[in-house]
Design a protein around this motif. Sequence first.
Motif, PDB file in Angstrom:
ATOM      1  N   LYS A   1       0.825  -1.197   0.000  1.00 25.61           N
ATOM      2  CA  LYS A   1       0.000   0.000   0.000  1.00 25.61           C
ATOM      3  C   LYS A   1       0.864   1.254   0.000  1.00 25.61           C
ATOM      4  O   LYS A   1       0.518   2.261  -0.634  1.00 25.61           O
TER       5      LYS A   1
ATOM      6  N   LYS B   1       2.101   1.795  -3.509  1.00 25.11           N
ATOM      7  CA  LYS B   1       1.019   2.290  -4.349  1.00 25.11           C
ATOM      8  C   LYS B   1       0.751   3.759  -4.073  1.00 25.11           C
ATOM      9  O   LYS B   1       0.532   4.555  -4.995  1.00 25.11           O
TER      10      LYS B   1
ATOM     11  N   TRP C   1       1.119   6.754  -6.795  1.00 25.99           N
ATOM     12  CA  TRP C   1      -0.045   7.599  -7.019  1.00 25.99           C
ATOM     13  C   TRP C   1       0.366   9.067  -6.901  1.00 25.99           C
ATOM     14  O   TRP C   1       0.032   9.898  -7.751  1.00 25.99           O
TER      15      TRP C   1
ATOM     16  N   TYR D   1      -3.189   3.057 -11.652  1.00 21.24           N
ATOM     17  CA  TYR D   1      -3.460   3.847 -10.453  1.00 21.24           C
ATOM     18  C   TYR D   1      -4.659   4.785 -10.598  1.00 21.24           C
ATOM     19  O   TYR D   1      -5.183   5.279  -9.597  1.00 21.24           O
TER      20      TYR D   1
END
Length: 217
Positions: A5, A8, A12, A50
Motif C-alpha cells: 500500500k 502504491k 499515485w 493507479y
Amino acid sequence: MDKKKLQKSRMWKYFVEAATEIIEEEGARAVTIRKVADRAGYNSATIYNYFDEFSHLLFFASMRLMKEYTVEVTRRMNDKTCALDQYMTAWECFCEYSFQQPDIFHSVFIRDLGDNPDHLLEKYYEFYPSDLVDVPEEIRMSLLEQNVVKRGNPILKRAVEQGSLDLEKIESLNEVTILIWQGMLMNFLNNRIDATPEEAASRTMFYVKEIIDRLKS
C-alpha cells in the motif's frame, strides 16, 4: 500501512505531483498522459494502474492547486454566524477563485469524471490529509461533497433551522445558483463573454444574490 500500500501511495503521488507541475507551468489544458508519464519517469500504461480515468488524475492534480481557496473560504465563513450569510460568503469566495483559475475549477467541479466519480474527494484527502487541517466540520462536509449541487446543503439546512430559509426552497436555491455559475464559467472559458475574471465573478454574484434574496424567508 503495509509495503504494498505504501508503494502504491507513493506511485499515485508521483503521477499527481507530475500533473500538478505541468498545470503550474503550462496550464491544465496542456496536461496529457504522455507528459505526466515522462515527467514521472514511467510509461503511459503504468498510469492506468493507479487511475481509472485520465480525468481523475487531472481532478487530483487540480485539487493540489486549490489549497489557497479552501483555506480562504474557511477563514471567511468562520467570520459569519448566520448560515445564509455563510452561504453567500462561500459563493463570493468560490466565484472569486474560480474565475481566476477557471480550468482548475472546471476540472474539479464540471469535467466529466467517467463512470466512477464517487468518493474522489475523500480519496484525495486520504492522501493529502493536511489540506483539511482546521476546517470546521460543517465546512468540511461541504468540501467533501463530490456532487457540486449538494455542496451547500449542510449550510442551507442550518439556515432552515435558523428560520432564514424554508425547507422546500433548499433544492431550488442550491441548484439554480450552481447553474448560474456553471453557465457563466463555461461562457468565460469558451470566450463567449467579454469580461475580466473580476467582472465575470461580479456578474455571477449579482445573479446569485438575486436568487438568494428572492428565496430567503
